[in-house]
Design an enzyme around this catalytic site. Structure first.
Site, mmCIF file in Angstrom:
data_model
loop_
_atom_site.group_PDB
_atom_site.id
_atom_site.type_symbol
_atom_site.label_atom_id
_atom_site.label_comp_id
_atom_site.label_asym_id
_atom_site.label_seq_id
_atom_site.Cartn_x
_atom_site.Cartn_y
_atom_site.Cartn_z
ATOM 1 N N ASP A 150 0.802 -1.215 0.000
ATOM 2 C CA ASP A 150 0.000 0.000 0.000
ATOM 3 C C ASP A 150 0.836 1.267 0.000
ATOM 4 O OD1 ASP A 150 -2.566 -0.494 -0.495
ATOM 5 O OD2 ASP A 150 -3.292 -0.391 1.563
ATOM 6 N N ASP A 454 -12.114 -6.894 9.443
ATOM 7 C CA ASP A 454 -12.109 -8.347 9.488
ATOM 8 C C ASP A 454 -13.300 -8.893 10.268
ATOM 9 O OD1 ASP A 454 -11.106 -7.172 11.746
ATOM 10 O OD2 ASP A 454 -9.145 -8.116 11.636
#
Ligand code: NAG
Ligand code: NAG
Length: 740
Positions: A150, A454
């Site tokens: 990223d 998550d």
């Protein structure tokens, strides 16, 4: 097909061998009786509180009502936590039966590794994790490893490029000598000499090869840029001057193309596919942190390998067990019980936990009791790393009774265009605007706009009818690095508590979303974490008000001679003795348990408090979500203190003022309260104030390392003088206010 039909089919001679088993935990009846007795104790405490409120005008009426509310909350929360103790199940797998099956029919597996910052997560660390994933004991042509960067850093790309060459030697070496663990960094850091089974020259040359590689990577990282001559190699030309981590086009590079004939290791065996990916970043577009990266990975991999199984791991969590793909597949490939299993979660385990685990990072109790407890209700939570998913469920598929995955389909390699054409195609899937007006981040892929993407993704999957399982192998599947300072540990828990509370307060609240879709026990299980943050307020109350009342001589608890003393004593002792036994059973030491009690308080008074404030501000639309990456490296002195279990406070933070102020206040109150007993001849008060003295004394005892850092220690890891003054100021002010 009903169970009866299946059984008949089996009797008719169809060969079926179960690949996994579930075992109930033992001693549940005794536990349930104990829990019932605790519940009676809690009811008695509530009853006492409700019937003994001091009248209007009497001292301590409001303090009493406050403590009643706090105890109502604690009782309620305790009931919620019973869900994860009620009927735990433990899974075990039979990989030997899987190994007897035809290897060519095993499904392909895509492995996603996420990294976000070449400074906090150095390329050598990332590379070792990637290598450990490439070296799984699984047919290499069936594995594809994707690294999502990223930061879009050429340094990380360089590291991966080096790894793609090193893998050609490392993978056959692992196979030949059955090396464990298969992260070269972990393997070579543990061994100074070749093990007996290895050919010493071969071992040494492998070690040299590895060290030369890390030296080259480290020196490039030190320089901050790659040497000019490298630019001639494919891939490096993607980077041009002016590109930053926040502003760059999509980059995708297939470093090893497993489909190509020429991709072989030094022994002539196939190699896994290896892909570098950095999705497009532009300052004006929100990138949705890790969830955004995962979704980009799902799309990119669907074009390249499209494997039916996806494993995702963090870049600091290397594989410590080369068998873990096989163990996970035992669940998915089981013909009878495997159809509805959506994901298989491995625990988060850390390799650098010290003996007494000063910051209570080990998660031992959560791993060994809470997760199996959730499994008892049909599903563990998804914790963002070390998890195997079916690709289809990440793409929003609902479970239906007649669903059956055709694994053979997934075992074939997709034959498509050349790597270059493929890369161009994939780039179009990685742009900032690709997801606009689509269901990505909502119905498809990982869910956006949540600090714990998550957990919420796992919940949504379960609400679509899928089950999940948790498997904790003897030799741990993944090992990572735990935070090594108090600040880091607290910040991490702030994010967790904030995210899970945010879920609880949204339309995704397990009790609302999950109603009728998942079992009540599982709904409650999610709330064990979802209600972490609200615990902060009653805990703060309990730490401050009874102590101040002690200073003033107001009793908030029954006398030691009163029968009402019994439920208080029973519940408190019962809870803590039970907690201690569990903690020891899970492998903690006695001192480790004591440390975990301290962290329990520190987290509730800081992380969870900040978590609840941040959530409320966000609900009111005042602040936005942020994401901090915890550094995975620390300097020499700090490491030494970490090894010696000396508390390292880390970067200065307002959290420390709260911690220190509570510690100081309780010290004042304890001294003041005892003085009142001795000097003012109020020894008769002892029975009346006994619980408060004990409580205050325990709070002081648990904060001993804080006093040490405030007044005694002089090293860099202790508390700054400003915190000392501020906390002294607050504590004095509060005590004086009480005394007048
Ligand atoms: C990691 O793997 C090594 C080597 O197989 C083993 O000795 C060690 O016990 C494992 N660590 C954990 C925490 O399971
Ligand atoms: C006890 C232990 O293993 N400590 C290690 C934790 O991780 C740091 C950083 O990787 C190491 O420097 C420590 O030795």
């Amino acid at each position: 097909m009903s169970t009866n039909e299946r059984e008949r089919e089996r009797e008719m001679g169809e060969s079926y061998e179960s690949l996994f088993e579930a075992k109930q935990a033992k001693g549940r009846l005794a536990y349930k009786l104990f829990a019932c007795s605790m519940l009676v104790g809690i009811y008695l405490i509530w009853f006492y509180r409700a019937t003994h409120v001091p009248g209007w005008g009497e001292q301590g009426r409001w303090a009493w009502i406050g403590i009643f509310v706090a105890e109502l909350w604690f009782g309620f929360y305790w009931i919620i936590t019973q869900s994860v103790r009620w009927s735990p199940i433990y899974y075990c797998t039979h990989t030997e039966k899987l190994s007897q099956r035809d290897e060519t029919e095993w499904p392909n597996v895509d492995i996603f590794v996420c990294t976000a910052d070449p400074i906090a997560e150095p390329p050598t660390l990332v590379v070792s994790t990637v290598l450990s994933a490439m070296a799984y004991n699984y047919p290499p042509e069936k594995i594809s490893v994707y690294l999502s960067d990223d930061a879009g850093s050429v340094l990380t790309f360089y590291g991966l490029w080096e790894a793609s060459h090193f893998a050609k030697h490392w993978l056959p070496f692992c196979k030949k000598y059955n090396v464990e663990p298969r992260s070269p960094a972990a393997y070579f850091s543990k061994l100074c000499n070749p093990p007996d089974a290895c050919n010493p020259t071969e071992w040494s040359s492998m070690k040299n090869l590895y060290e030369e590689m890390t030296d080259r990577i480290d020196s490039v990282v030190m320089l901050g840029k790659i040497p000019e001559e490298l630019r001639a190699n494919k891939g490096f030309s993607e980077w041009s001057s002016g590109m930053t981590s926040r502003n760059h086009p999509p980059i995708i590079q297939i470093l090893i193309d497993g489909r190509e004939q020429g991709s072989i290791d030094s022994d002539g065996n196939a190699l896994p596919t290896l892909v570098y990916m950095a999705r497009e970043k532009r300052p004006q577009h929100h990138h949705n942190f890790k969830a955004g990266a995962m979704n980009a990975l799902i799309r990119a991999s669907s074009e390249i390998s499209n494997s039916p199984i996806i494993l995702n791991m963090d870049c600091d969590m290397y594989s410590n067990n080369s068998e873990s793909i096989r163990h996970a597949l035992c669940f998915f490939l089981d013909e009878e019980k495997g159809h509805d299993i959506g994901f298989v979660q491995y625990p988060q385990v850390f390799h650098n936990i010290t003996k007494n685990d000063l910051y209570d990072n080990s998660l031992n109790v959560i791993t060994q009791l809470d997760h199996p407890g959730l499994d008892g209700w049909g599903g563990t939570i998804y914790i963002g790393t070390g998890c195997f998913h079916r690709r289809e469920i990440l793409c929003g598929r609902k479970y239906s009774k007649d669903y059956k995955e055709d694994w053979k389909r997934g075992a074939e390699r997709k034959i498509t265009r050349s790597a270059c054409i493929l890369e161009e195609r994939v780039k179009s899937l990685l742009t900032c605007t690709y997801e606009h007006n689509t269901q990505w981040g909502q119905e498809i892929g990982l869910k956006y706009d949540c600090a714990v993407e998550d957990v919420i993704t796992g919940l949504l999957i379960q609400c679509r009818g899928w089950k999940s399982v948790f498997i904790n192998l003897q030799r741990k599947a993944f090992l990572g690095v735990a935070p090594t300072t108090l600040a880091e540990s607290l910040v991490q828990h702030k994010r967790w508590s904030e995210g899970t509370l945010q879920i609880f307060l949204s339309k995704y609240c397990p009790f609302i979303l999950g109603r009728g879709k998942i079992k009540l026990g599982l709904q409650m299980g999610y709330c064990v974490f979802g209600l972490w943050a609200p615990n902060s307020l009653p805990t703060l109350y309990y730490l401050v008000i009874p102590s101040l009342c002690l200073l003033k001589g107001i009793s908030l608890f029954p006398k030691i001679t009163s029968p009402w003393f019994v439920p208080f004593a029973y519940v408190t002792i019962g809870k803590h003795v039970h907690g201690l036994v569990e903690s020891l059973q899970c492998g903690n030491t006695l001192a480790g348990w004591w440390n975990s009690q301290r962290m329990w308080i520190l987290r509730r008074t800081t992380s969870f408090l900040y978590g609840i404030i941040a959530t409320i501000l966000k609900l009111l639309g005042i602040s936005k979500m942020g994401f901090t990456i915890t550094a995975k490296v620390s300097d020499g002195d700090a490491s030494k203190r970490y090894e010696q279990e000396v508390m390292e406070f880390g970067s200065s933070s307002s959290m420390f003022v709260i911690i220190a102020a509570i510690a100081m206040l309780n010290l004042f109150c304890l001294v003041g309260g005892l003085r009142r007993l001795v000097v003012d001849g109020g020894i008769m008060d002892l029975g009346r104030l006994f619980i408060q003295i004990l409580l205050c004394g325990l709070v002081v005892a648990i904060h001993l390392p804080i006093y040490e850092a405030l007044f005694i220690r002089k090293d860099k890891g202790s508390l700054p003088l400003s915190v000392t003054f501020l906390s002294l100021g607050f504590a004095t002010f509060a005590s004086l206010l009480t005394m007048v």
